[in-house]
Design an enzyme around this catalytic site. Structure first.
Site, mmCIF file in Angstrom:
data_model
loop_
_atom_site.group_PDB
_atom_site.id
_atom_site.type_symbol
_atom_site.label_atom_id
_atom_site.label_comp_id
_atom_site.label_asym_id
_atom_site.label_seq_id
_atom_site.Cartn_x
_atom_site.Cartn_y
_atom_site.Cartn_z
ATOM 1 N N ASP A 212 1.922 27.287 -4.522
ATOM 2 C CA ASP A 212 2.253 25.832 -4.578
ATOM 3 C C ASP A 212 0.709 25.018 -4.036
ATOM 4 O O ASP A 212 0.354 24.060 -4.622
ATOM 5 C CB ASP A 212 2.918 25.279 -3.312
ATOM 6 C CG ASP A 212 4.160 26.031 -3.388
ATOM 7 O OD1 ASP A 212 4.703 26.698 -4.291
ATOM 8 O OD2 ASP A 212 5.071 26.099 -2.465
ATOM 9 N N LYS B 16 13.119 25.219 3.820
ATOM 10 C CA LYS B 16 12.724 26.504 4.058
ATOM 11 C C LYS B 16 12.311 26.991 5.350
ATOM 12 O O LYS B 16 12.663 28.123 5.871
ATOM 13 C CB LYS B 16 11.551 26.851 3.004
ATOM 14 C CG LYS B 16 12.086 27.537 1.842
ATOM 15 C CD LYS B 16 13.016 26.479 0.977
ATOM 16 C CE LYS B 16 11.886 25.575 0.105
ATOM 17 N NZ LYS B 16 12.618 24.451 -0.542
HETATM 18 P P1 ADP Z 1 9.646 21.831 -0.310
HETATM 19 O O1 ADP Z 1 10.497 22.569 -1.366
HETATM 20 O O2 ADP Z 1 10.018 20.264 -0.789
HETATM 21 O O3 ADP Z 1 8.432 22.413 -0.410
HETATM 22 P P2 ADP Z 1 10.192 22.417 2.367
HETATM 23 O O4 ADP Z 1 11.646 23.072 3.143
HETATM 24 O O5 ADP Z 1 9.373 23.513 2.168
HETATM 25 O O6 ADP Z 1 10.624 22.216 0.873
HETATM 26 O O7 ADP Z 1 9.547 21.351 3.166
HETATM 27 C C1 ADP Z 1 10.287 20.102 3.304
HETATM 28 C C2 ADP Z 1 9.620 19.532 4.515
HETATM 29 O O8 ADP Z 1 8.488 18.972 4.250
HETATM 30 C C3 ADP Z 1 10.546 18.397 4.985
HETATM 31 O O9 ADP Z 1 11.365 18.949 5.858
HETATM 32 C C4 ADP Z 1 9.261 17.356 5.798
HETATM 33 O O10 ADP Z 1 9.212 17.870 7.136
HETATM 34 C C5 ADP Z 1 8.138 17.658 4.989
HETATM 35 N N1 ADP Z 1 7.966 16.304 4.180
HETATM 36 C C6 ADP Z 1 8.276 16.668 2.733
HETATM 37 N N2 ADP Z 1 7.964 15.166 2.140
HETATM 38 C C7 ADP Z 1 7.588 14.428 3.288
HETATM 39 C C8 ADP Z 1 6.969 13.086 3.328
HETATM 40 N N3 ADP Z 1 7.034 12.402 2.305
HETATM 41 N N4 ADP Z 1 6.750 12.691 4.465
HETATM 42 C C9 ADP Z 1 6.571 13.569 5.532
HETATM 43 N N5 ADP Z 1 7.017 14.766 5.593
HETATM 44 C C10 ADP Z 1 7.530 15.327 4.516
HETATM 45 P P1 NG1 Z 2 8.932 25.917 -1.885
HETATM 46 O O1 NG1 Z 2 10.170 25.909 -2.807
HETATM 47 O O2 NG1 Z 2 8.081 24.730 -2.582
HETATM 48 O O3 NG1 Z 2 8.844 25.776 -0.487
HETATM 49 C C1 NG1 Z 2 8.192 28.518 -1.972
HETATM 50 C C2 NG1 Z 2 6.902 29.088 -1.369
HETATM 51 C C3 NG1 Z 2 6.032 29.406 -2.748
HETATM 52 C C4 NG1 Z 2 6.805 30.394 -3.537
HETATM 53 C C5 NG1 Z 2 8.106 29.758 -4.093
HETATM 54 C C6 NG1 Z 2 9.168 30.717 -4.742
HETATM 55 C C7 NG1 Z 2 5.552 28.176 0.345
HETATM 56 C C8 NG1 Z 2 4.797 27.186 0.883
HETATM 57 N N1 NG1 Z 2 6.035 28.044 -0.783
HETATM 58 O O4 NG1 Z 2 7.991 27.173 -2.348
HETATM 59 O O5 NG1 Z 2 4.842 30.204 -2.102
HETATM 60 O O6 NG1 Z 2 7.040 31.667 -2.860
HETATM 61 O O7 NG1 Z 2 8.956 29.455 -2.754
HETATM 62 O O8 NG1 Z 2 8.448 31.095 -6.107
HETATM 63 O O9 NG1 Z 2 6.121 28.984 1.106
HETATM 64 MG MG MG Z 3 7.702 24.242 0.695
#
Ligand code: ADP
Ligand code: NG1
Ligand code: MG
Length: 458
Positions: A193, A237
């Site tokens: 990412d 996550k």
């Molecule tokens: P993703 O698949 O979108 O990476 P994650 O679960 O890894 O999902 O991360 C989501 C978290 O990122 C949210 O719970 C929040 O804490 C943070 N986040 C995402 N968008 C924003 C935003 N616009 N402003 C602040 N924090 C954000």
């Molecule tokens: P998302 O779904 O964006 O949180 C995660 C991992 C990637 C990769 C994918 C699955 C982080 C920051 N990102 O992505 O490295 O393993 O899942 O392909 O842990």
């Molecule tokens: Mg993420």
């Protein structure tokens, strides 16, 4: 290659001509009584193929999307980092520059992701006195939906901290720092990412390879577009253990395969490392999985016995802090997914490079196989996402699959250009409009993606 070695670019923007920048500037002025000194932007991404294999050492094939995290920033003399967000759900936070930056992984609030980026830059340069900063963040990446809002936020924070502290780094260095520091939130991701957020270029998908990090252009076929559709189930996550359980299962599988082939398994932690040591093909690695591992779940005793380690070593060396409760591990299924998915990425790239007449069908088939493998072997889909993928295929997509970590979030579909309108109508009617909650989210949930550029400043 030259592009990758360069620093993130500075772009000239007329703030008043861009509604979003203008609104962010106004919010900043209202909050801090002064104008921002600069803006930084980091895009989210869609992964076209190669799911859950980056942390095993294998290449992936993402592209940056239009949705991003944008921050307005000024350096202040208050000795603190002040964080605010346009979205009122994300509360203000302030931390003193003279204290150690603490990240509470048991409580992954939005500002801890920002602080991951700050800490990454601080540690890289050994900065003892970070400058004070005032920031307002505005995000358009749907959160917890597999489009990598978390990494866009971490990368944006890394960029902001570098600039405010008058440091300079290449995009590759920034990507590596941000991949490492996002792990402070607790998820043991692989770096896809952050790499695409920094290394993306307008109009291009990239093959991202690790060790060493390298991004190669992939020319996608002209006859199709990629459409993202969000199933509207969120999966945070860092607040759950699904993601790290898979990382742990792959780590154990790597050690079990290494041990079975007489390698020094204490050194090997990734499935790709085992392949490298054995100098075997991906087909041979899949055959090794069949031969060595069994489909029934493994319990702790069986693993400890096979690896010659104690339960205490198992817990401290193989499990992460949020997977200490796990008792059963599906090693066969996870390893089989990883080796087959790694092969699908290489085939996808090969089809894009060689441009055969039936390229769309071949690429679509690979995407569909990837989804089946994620659903059945890796068990990282969910019923809503499977239903959406089915509907996308029925509505004209030649390939459709979950994207990102899964357990909710988005599907990416490859749709022939001439079918896009019919496709969007059918998915809109079949998945969104018959459900009021989904209907309210439809605009930001169903869209054609454009391949965007990577991180930059204004
Ligand atoms: P993703 O698949 O979108 O990476 P994650 O679960 O890894 O999902 O991360 C989501 C978290 O990122 C949210 O719970 C929040 O804490 C943070 N986040 C995402 N968008 C924003 C935003 N616009 N402003 C602040 N924090 C954000
Ligand atoms: P998302 O779904 O964006 O949180 C995660 C991992 C990637 C990769 C994918 C699955 C982080 C920051 N990102 O992505 O490295 O393993 O899942 O392909 O842990
Ligand atoms: Mg993420």
């Amino acid at each position: 290659m030259k592009e990758m070695a360069s620093n993130p670019p500075k772009t000239v923007a007329v703030i008043s001509a861009d509604n979003r920048l203008q609104a962010l500037k106004s919010a900043f002025e209202k909050k801090y009584g002064d104008s921002p000194q600069f803006y930084a932007c980091a895009p989210g991404r869609v992964n076209l193929i190669g799911e859950h294999i980056d942390y095993c050492g294998y290449s992936v094939l993402p592209m940056a999307i239009e949705q991003n995290i944008l921050a307005a920033v000024s350096v202040n003399k208050s000795g603190s980092i002040k964080l605010a967000n346009i979205n009122p759900l994300y509360k203000d936070y302030s931390v003193s520059c003279s204290e150690d930056i603490a990240i509470d992984r048991d409580n992954p609030k939005w500002y801890y992701y920002f602080l991951c980026g700050v800490k990454g830059i601080q540690e890289n340069f050994g900065i003892t006195n970070l400058v004070g900063m005032s920031c307002v963040v505005d995000g358009t990446v749907p959160p917890s939906s597999g489009l990598s809002s978390s990494s866009a936020l971490v990368c944006c924070a890394g960029l902001v901290t570098m600039e405010a502290n008058q440091k300079s780094l290449s995009k590759v260095a920034l990507a590596e720092i941000c991949a490492k520091c996002e792990r402070y939130i607790g998820t043991e991701g692989g770096g896809m990412d952050q790499s695409i957020s920094f290394l993306a270029e307008c109009g291009k998908a990239k093959l991202i390879e690790f060790n060493p990090l390298c991004a190669t252009d992939v020319k996608l076929p002209a006859g199709a577009v990629f459409v993202i559709s969000n199933c509207c189930v969120e999966m945070n996550k860092a607040a759950s253990s699904h993601f790290n359980i898979r990382v742990v299962e792959c780590r154990i599988a790597a050690k079990m395969l290494a041990q079975a082939r007489g390698l020094d398994c204490s050194r090997l932690v990734k499935l790709a490392q085992v392949q490298g040591e054995l100098e075997a093909s991906l087909d041979e690695m899949e055959a090794l999985v069949e031969e060595v591992l069994h489909p029934e779940p493994y319990n702790r005793e069986e693993i400890c016995k096979a690896l010659g380690i104690t339960t205490a070593q198992f817990c401290s060396e193989l499990l992460s802090s949020n997977t200490q409760h796990v008792t059963h591990f599906r090693l066969y299924q996870r390893a089989k997914h990883v080796y087959s998915e790694a092969r699908r990425v290489l085939r996808f790239k090969h089809v894009c490079d060689s441009e055969p007449a039936d390229a769309l069908k071949l690429l679509g088939d690979l995407m569909n196989q990837s989804h089946s493998s994620c659903r059945d072997l890796y068990e990282c889909s969910c019923p809503e996402l499977d239903q959406l993928v089915e509907l996308c295929l029925k509505s004209g997509a030649v390939g459709s699959r979950l994207t990102g970590a899964g357990w909710g979030g988005c599907a990416v579909s490859m749709v022939p250009v001439e079918k896009v309108d019919v496709f969007l109508k059918a998915v809109r009617e079949g998945y969104y409009l018959n459900d009021p909650r989904r209907a309210a989210m439809e605009k930001q949930s169903l869209f054609v993606t454009n391949r965007r550029r990577g991180c930059h400043f204004y």
